[in-house]
Design a protein around this motif. Sequence first.
Motif, PDB file in Angstrom:
ATOM      1  N   ASN A   2       0.845  -1.189   0.000  1.00  0.00           N
ATOM      2  CA  ASN A   2       0.000   0.000   0.000  1.00  0.00           C
ATOM      3  C   ASN A   2       0.888   1.249   0.000  1.00  0.00           C
ATOM      4  O   ASN A   2       2.076   1.176  -0.303  1.00  0.00           O
ATOM      5  CB  ASN A   2      -0.962  -0.034   1.190  1.00  0.00           C
ATOM      6  CG  ASN A   2      -2.166   0.852   0.992  1.00  0.00           C
ATOM      7  OD1 ASN A   2      -2.854   0.762  -0.003  1.00  0.00           O
ATOM      8  ND2 ASN A   2      -2.402   1.737   1.937  1.00  0.00           N
ATOM      9  N   PHE A   3       0.344   2.396   0.353  1.00  0.00           N
ATOM     10  CA  PHE A   3       1.037   3.669   0.219  1.00  0.00           C
ATOM     11  C   PHE A   3       2.429   3.687   0.846  1.00  0.00           C
ATOM     12  O   PHE A   3       3.387   4.127   0.215  1.00  0.00           O
ATOM     13  CB  PHE A   3       0.219   4.799   0.848  1.00  0.00           C
ATOM     14  CG  PHE A   3      -1.073   5.107   0.165  1.00  0.00           C
ATOM     15  CD1 PHE A   3      -1.285   4.820  -1.174  1.00  0.00           C
ATOM     16  CD2 PHE A   3      -2.096   5.712   0.870  1.00  0.00           C
ATOM     17  CE1 PHE A   3      -2.481   5.126  -1.799  1.00  0.00           C
ATOM     18  CE2 PHE A   3      -3.292   6.030   0.258  1.00  0.00           C
ATOM     19  CZ  PHE A   3      -3.484   5.738  -1.079  1.00  0.00           C
ATOM     20  N   LEU A   4       2.539   3.252   2.087  1.00  0.00           N
ATOM     21  CA  LEU A   4       3.815   3.369   2.785  1.00  0.00           C
ATOM     22  C   LEU A   4       4.900   2.563   2.089  1.00  0.00           C
ATOM     23  O   LEU A   4       6.015   3.054   1.878  1.00  0.00           O
ATOM     24  CB  LEU A   4       3.675   2.939   4.251  1.00  0.00           C
ATOM     25  CG  LEU A   4       4.908   3.164   5.122  1.00  0.00           C
ATOM     26  CD1 LEU A   4       5.298   4.643   5.177  1.00  0.00           C
ATOM     27  CD2 LEU A   4       4.658   2.627   6.533  1.00  0.00           C
ATOM     28  N   ALA A   5       4.608   1.346   1.716  1.00  0.00           N
ATOM     29  CA  ALA A   5       5.607   0.508   1.040  1.00  0.00           C
ATOM     30  C   ALA A   5       5.959   1.072  -0.331  1.00  0.00           C
ATOM     31  O   ALA A   5       7.131   1.067  -0.724  1.00  0.00           O
ATOM     32  CB  ALA A   5       5.101  -0.927   0.925  1.00  0.00           C
ATOM     33  N   HIS A   6       4.974   1.546  -1.072  1.00  0.00           N
ATOM     34  CA  HIS A   6       5.261   2.142  -2.381  1.00  0.00           C
ATOM     35  C   HIS A   6       6.178   3.356  -2.225  1.00  0.00           C
ATOM     36  O   HIS A   6       7.108   3.539  -3.014  1.00  0.00           O
ATOM     37  CB  HIS A   6       3.971   2.537  -3.095  1.00  0.00           C
ATOM     38  CG  HIS A   6       3.316   1.405  -3.819  1.00  0.00           C
ATOM     39  ND1 HIS A   6       3.848   0.839  -4.963  1.00  0.00           N
ATOM     40  CD2 HIS A   6       2.167   0.733  -3.571  1.00  0.00           C
ATOM     41  CE1 HIS A   6       3.065  -0.127  -5.388  1.00  0.00           C
ATOM     42  NE2 HIS A   6       2.025  -0.213  -4.556  1.00  0.00           N
ATOM     43  N   SER A 130      -0.314  12.169   8.252  1.00  0.00           N
ATOM     44  CA  SER A 130      -1.047  11.551   9.360  1.00  0.00           C
ATOM     45  C   SER A 130      -1.590  10.180   8.966  1.00  0.00           C
ATOM     46  O   SER A 130      -1.543   9.230   9.756  1.00  0.00           O
ATOM     47  CB  SER A 130      -2.184  12.468   9.796  1.00  0.00           C
ATOM     48  OG  SER A 130      -2.939  11.890  10.819  1.00  0.00           O
ATOM     49  N   LEU A 131      -2.099  10.080   7.746  1.00  0.00           N
ATOM     50  CA  LEU A 131      -2.589   8.787   7.257  1.00  0.00           C
ATOM     51  C   LEU A 131      -1.470   7.752   7.282  1.00  0.00           C
ATOM     52  O   LEU A 131      -1.648   6.639   7.786  1.00  0.00           O
ATOM     53  CB  LEU A 131      -3.139   8.937   5.841  1.00  0.00           C
ATOM     54  CG  LEU A 131      -3.496   7.630   5.144  1.00  0.00           C
ATOM     55  CD1 LEU A 131      -4.761   7.032   5.753  1.00  0.00           C
ATOM     56  CD2 LEU A 131      -3.662   7.843   3.652  1.00  0.00           C
ATOM     57  N   LEU A 132      -0.316   8.125   6.763  1.00  0.00           N
ATOM     58  CA  LEU A 132       0.812   7.182   6.744  1.00  0.00           C
ATOM     59  C   LEU A 132       1.222   6.772   8.150  1.00  0.00           C
ATOM     60  O   LEU A 132       1.472   5.589   8.415  1.00  0.00           O
ATOM     61  CB  LEU A 132       2.001   7.798   6.013  1.00  0.00           C
ATOM     62  CG  LEU A 132       1.836   8.061   4.519  1.00  0.00           C
ATOM     63  CD1 LEU A 132       3.051   8.796   3.989  1.00  0.00           C
ATOM     64  CD2 LEU A 132       1.592   6.769   3.755  1.00  0.00           C
ATOM     65  N   ARG A 133       1.296   7.727   9.060  1.00  0.00           N
ATOM     66  CA  ARG A 133       1.675   7.411  10.448  1.00  0.00           C
ATOM     67  C   ARG A 133       0.647   6.491  11.099  1.00  0.00           C
ATOM     68  O   ARG A 133       0.988   5.661  11.939  1.00  0.00           O
ATOM     69  CB  ARG A 133       1.855   8.688  11.263  1.00  0.00           C
ATOM     70  CG  ARG A 133       3.151   9.407  11.003  1.00  0.00           C
ATOM     71  CD  ARG A 133       3.402  10.537  11.988  1.00  0.00           C
ATOM     72  NE  ARG A 133       2.372  11.564  11.956  1.00  0.00           N
ATOM     73  CZ  ARG A 133       2.298  12.523  11.035  1.00  0.00           C
ATOM     74  NH1 ARG A 133       3.204  12.606  10.092  1.00  0.00           N
ATOM     75  NH2 ARG A 133       1.327  13.418  11.081  1.00  0.00           N
TER      76      ARG A 133
END
Length: 193
Positions: A2-6, A130-133
């Motif tokens: 998802n976002f963080l890994a990408h 904030s979403l990522l955290r």
Amino acid sequence: MNFLAHLWLAERSGTSLAGSILGDVVHGADLSAYPDDIALGIRLHRRVDAQTDRHPAVRVLREGFAPGTRRYAGIVLDLGFDHALAVDWRRYSDEPLSVFCDRAGVAIADAAPWFELAGGRRTSAAAFGSLLRSYAEPSGIAQALTRTAARLRRPQALLDAAHAWADHLPQLHAQLPGLLQVLQQTMAEAPGV
């Protein structure tokens, strides 16, 4: 993934952070409306998604989902892998997670015109950071799964698949290092990187 890994993969390959997220927003093969660095990030995002789906460990993890929910297992696993990455962040980066998330948030907010061109929404740097955290907390993953389900025609199917997502955490933590290594190699072998 998802976002963080990408974003982590884009950072490691020196490619566009915005492009790594736009891969989920942009539809179609024609990327001529985007700058070269963002178009490359979109292509790499798609390559990472395809490689993740084909990875033997991910296929085994999918089999752990009940029949009828496996169609949505990929979404659950992608968010679960982001949780595992966030929890184990110090293993994968010298930069603190909060600093990385803030920096990624700025990159995404700065690319707002490209998200809008793709039919996506503008977001603030603070909101995206904030979403990522939030992925470091089980409640953040639960909220992300609920938000994703709300965008589907059959939201309950995803919620059913996600019901016991945390049961997969030991396998996600165990498989993440090898998967990230394969994905880094995938990005390194891509033309233009």
